[in-house]
Design an enzyme around this catalytic site. Structure first.
Site, short mmCIF file in Angstrom:
data_model
loop_
_atom_site.label_atom_id
_atom_site.label_comp_id
_atom_site.label_asym_id
_atom_site.label_seq_id
_atom_site.Cartn_x
_atom_site.Cartn_y
_atom_site.Cartn_z
N ARG A 273 45.93 35.43 47.40
CA ARG A 273 44.60 34.81 47.48
C ARG A 273 44.61 33.42 46.88
O ARG A 273 44.05 32.49 47.45
CB ARG A 273 43.56 35.69 46.80
CG ARG A 273 43.21 36.92 47.61
CD ARG A 273 42.14 37.77 46.95
NE ARG A 273 42.61 38.21 45.64
CZ ARG A 273 41.87 38.20 44.53
NH1 ARG A 273 40.63 37.79 44.56
NH2 ARG A 273 42.37 38.61 43.39
N ASN B 197 40.59 40.73 48.85
CA ASN B 197 41.38 41.94 48.97
C ASN B 197 40.52 43.05 49.55
O ASN B 197 39.34 43.15 49.24
CB ASN B 197 41.90 42.39 47.60
CG ASN B 197 42.97 41.49 47.07
OD1 ASN B 197 43.64 40.79 47.81
ND2 ASN B 197 43.14 41.49 45.76
#
Length: 79
Positions: free
Chosen positions: A11, A29
């Site tokens: 990320r 996520n």
């Protein structure tokens, strides 16, 4: 786009790369272990981002990339 990724920092690096390219959207996520990316940009920006997502950062292993059209009116000011 949804990917199944394994690795630390996906990320973080995705946010960095989106900023470099000028993409707007988000990355998060998902409970089953995949990562969801909503990305909005020009065709050239999306092509560059797609290319990067297929490889991911050196700390990750991208196994699968699923791309879908974004079907929402939500506007993003940044990634």
């Amino acid at each position: 786009m949804t990917e199944h990724v394994q690795g630390v920092g996906f990320r973080f690096f995705t946010i960095q790369e989106a900023g470099k390219i000028g993409i707007k959207g988000y990355v998060k996520n998902r409970p089953e272990g995949s990562v969801e990316v909503v990305a909005i940009g020009s065709e050239a920006q999306m092509a560059a981002f797609r290319n990067w997502l297929q490889k991911g950062p050196p700390t990750s292993a991208v196994r699968n990339l699923i791309e879908q059209s974004y079907q929402s009116s939500e506007q993003f000011e940044r990634f």
